[in-house]
Design a protein around this motif. Structure first.
Motif, mmCIF file in Angstrom:
data_model
loop_
_atom_site.group_PDB
_atom_site.id
_atom_site.type_symbol
_atom_site.label_atom_id
_atom_site.label_comp_id
_atom_site.label_asym_id
_atom_site.label_seq_id
_atom_site.Cartn_x
_atom_site.Cartn_y
_atom_site.Cartn_z
ATOM 1 N N ARG A 1 35.541 -7.588 30.760
ATOM 2 C CA ARG A 1 34.090 -7.378 30.743
ATOM 3 C C ARG A 1 33.344 -8.700 30.587
ATOM 4 O O ARG A 1 32.361 -8.960 31.271
ATOM 5 C CB ARG A 1 33.727 -6.433 29.588
ATOM 6 C CG ARG A 1 32.242 -6.388 29.269
ATOM 7 C CD ARG A 1 31.923 -5.554 28.036
ATOM 8 N NE ARG A 1 32.729 -5.842 26.851
ATOM 9 C CZ ARG A 1 32.563 -6.911 26.067
ATOM 10 N NH1 ARG A 1 31.654 -7.819 26.358
ATOM 11 N NH2 ARG A 1 33.313 -7.069 25.005
ATOM 12 N N SER A 2 33.859 -9.564 29.704
ATOM 13 C CA SER A 2 33.143 -10.807 29.435
ATOM 14 C C SER A 2 33.184 -11.770 30.623
ATOM 15 O O SER A 2 32.334 -12.638 30.752
ATOM 16 C CB SER A 2 33.694 -11.494 28.177
ATOM 17 O OG SER A 2 34.992 -11.986 28.412
ATOM 18 N N PHE A 3 34.165 -11.626 31.495
ATOM 19 C CA PHE A 3 34.259 -12.524 32.654
ATOM 20 C C PHE A 3 33.731 -11.936 33.958
ATOM 21 O O PHE A 3 33.558 -12.646 34.933
ATOM 22 C CB PHE A 3 35.696 -12.993 32.855
ATOM 23 C CG PHE A 3 36.086 -14.019 31.843
ATOM 24 C CD1 PHE A 3 35.368 -15.198 31.729
ATOM 25 C CD2 PHE A 3 37.136 -13.801 30.985
ATOM 26 C CE1 PHE A 3 35.694 -16.142 30.778
ATOM 27 C CE2 PHE A 3 37.470 -14.750 30.027
ATOM 28 C CZ PHE A 3 36.748 -15.918 29.925
ATOM 29 N N LYS B 1 33.263 -22.445 25.422
ATOM 30 C CA LYS B 1 34.129 -21.435 24.817
ATOM 31 C C LYS B 1 33.328 -20.525 23.895
ATOM 32 O O LYS B 1 33.562 -19.326 23.833
ATOM 33 C CB LYS B 1 35.238 -22.100 23.998
ATOM 34 C CG LYS B 1 36.466 -22.446 24.792
ATOM 35 C CD LYS B 1 37.547 -22.869 23.844
ATOM 36 C CE LYS B 1 38.897 -22.654 24.466
ATOM 37 N NZ LYS B 1 39.993 -23.030 23.616
ATOM 38 N N LEU B 2 32.392 -21.124 23.178
ATOM 39 C CA LEU B 2 31.582 -20.331 22.254
ATOM 40 C C LEU B 2 30.645 -19.406 23.021
ATOM 41 O O LEU B 2 30.388 -18.288 22.604
ATOM 42 C CB LEU B 2 30.806 -21.235 21.300
ATOM 43 C CG LEU B 2 31.671 -21.915 20.237
ATOM 44 C CD1 LEU B 2 30.885 -22.956 19.467
ATOM 45 C CD2 LEU B 2 32.264 -20.898 19.277
ATOM 46 N N LEU C 1 32.060 -12.113 24.737
ATOM 47 C CA LEU C 1 33.167 -11.221 24.367
ATOM 48 C C LEU C 1 32.724 -10.250 23.266
ATOM 49 O O LEU C 1 32.965 -9.051 23.338
ATOM 50 C CB LEU C 1 34.362 -12.045 23.889
ATOM 51 C CG LEU C 1 35.591 -11.268 23.433
ATOM 52 C CD1 LEU C 1 36.311 -10.649 24.632
ATOM 53 C CD2 LEU C 1 36.555 -12.157 22.670
ATOM 54 N N PHE C 2 32.052 -10.794 22.251
ATOM 55 C CA PHE C 2 31.604 -9.967 21.118
ATOM 56 C C PHE C 2 30.401 -9.083 21.470
ATOM 57 O O PHE C 2 30.162 -8.084 20.816
ATOM 58 C CB PHE C 2 31.239 -10.852 19.917
ATOM 59 C CG PHE C 2 32.428 -11.344 19.138
ATOM 60 C CD1 PHE C 2 33.056 -10.536 18.202
ATOM 61 C CD2 PHE C 2 32.931 -12.628 19.332
ATOM 62 C CE1 PHE C 2 34.156 -10.982 17.470
ATOM 63 C CE2 PHE C 2 34.031 -13.087 18.607
ATOM 64 C CZ PHE C 2 34.644 -12.264 17.681
ATOM 65 N N ILE D 1 35.709 -5.778 18.276
ATOM 66 C CA ILE D 1 36.565 -6.861 18.777
ATOM 67 C C ILE D 1 37.689 -7.163 17.791
ATOM 68 O O ILE D 1 38.830 -7.406 18.191
ATOM 69 C CB ILE D 1 35.731 -8.129 19.088
ATOM 70 C CG1 ILE D 1 34.684 -7.838 20.188
ATOM 71 C CG2 ILE D 1 36.634 -9.289 19.521
ATOM 72 C CD1 ILE D 1 35.239 -7.348 21.523
ATOM 73 N N CYS D 2 37.391 -7.114 16.493
ATOM 74 C CA CYS D 2 38.452 -7.333 15.497
ATOM 75 C C CYS D 2 39.551 -6.280 15.619
ATOM 76 O O CYS D 2 40.737 -6.588 15.488
ATOM 77 C CB CYS D 2 37.877 -7.360 14.083
ATOM 78 S SG CYS D 2 36.979 -8.883 13.720
#
Length: 193
Positions: free
Chosen positions: A71-73, A101-102, A108-109, A125-126
């Motif tokens: 999803r994040s990409f 990266k951040l 991502l989160f 995410i955890c």
């Protein structure tokens, strides 16, 4: 022969990727050739991505995490990854610049893609990250982060925000940059890639 190979990947994409990643032209052409073999359609589906990801984490349940990474990409949100999105993904999770990266970690989160992170999203995410940790490593975790909930609490604590508040990207990046533990938290699980 060398020429034919590089003409398979458009000059525009090649230049763009050379600029934005650490990969050389040769490596990119090699990646592209492999990509074409594995994905004749030129697109990676979520299922294919999960399979690729599972190879990196053979002792873990990587599916949930892979779905979040996918999803994040999937930046154009078409439900597939094209070659460019795939290479950026590889680069970012292995050796991208910290800021980039951040930015990726933020996306991502940001599970619902609304431009903010909530504590609930951090917990989601955890949970996915915990499935990546091999069972035998779980007992080695510090007592204050040995469950997904504890880890989410600890990470959220670094941002000094109430539980029902939300984080914008700038706040997230600042909070992680200023706190070495938060940085470790955010990245230790992508080292394998």
């Amino acid at each position: 022969m060398g020429n034919a190979k590089s003409s398979a990947i458009s000059k525009e994409i090649l230049e763009d990727l050379k600029l934005n990643t650490k990969f050389t032209e040769n490596e990119l052409c090699q990646w592209y050739e492999n990509f074409q073999k594995q994905c004749p359609t030129g697109r990676i589906s979520p299922e294919e991505f999960e399979t690729i990801y599972a190879r990196f984490f053979p002792d873990s349940e990587a599916k949930t995490y892979a779905q979040h990474v996918f999803r994040s990409f999937d930046t154009n949100e078409d439900g597939t990854l094209d070659f460019k999105e795939y290479i950026i993904a590889l680069h970012m999770t292995s050796s991208g610049k910290t800021t980039r990266k951040l930015e990726w970690a933020f996306s991502l989160f940001d599970v619902d893609k609304n431009g903010y992170i909530t504590k609930t999203e951090v917990e989601v995410i955890c949970q996915a990250i915990f499935k990546l940790i091999p069972k035998e490593d779980l007992p080695k975790l510090p007592a204050d982060e040995n469950t997904p909930e504890k880890r989410a609490n600890k990470l959220w604590g670094y941002f000094e925000k109430p539980d029902n508040d939300r984080l914008a990207e700038g706040e997230f990046i600042k909070g992680v940059t200023e706190n070495e533990n938060a940085m470790l938290f955010t990245f230790h699980y992508s080292k394998k890639l």
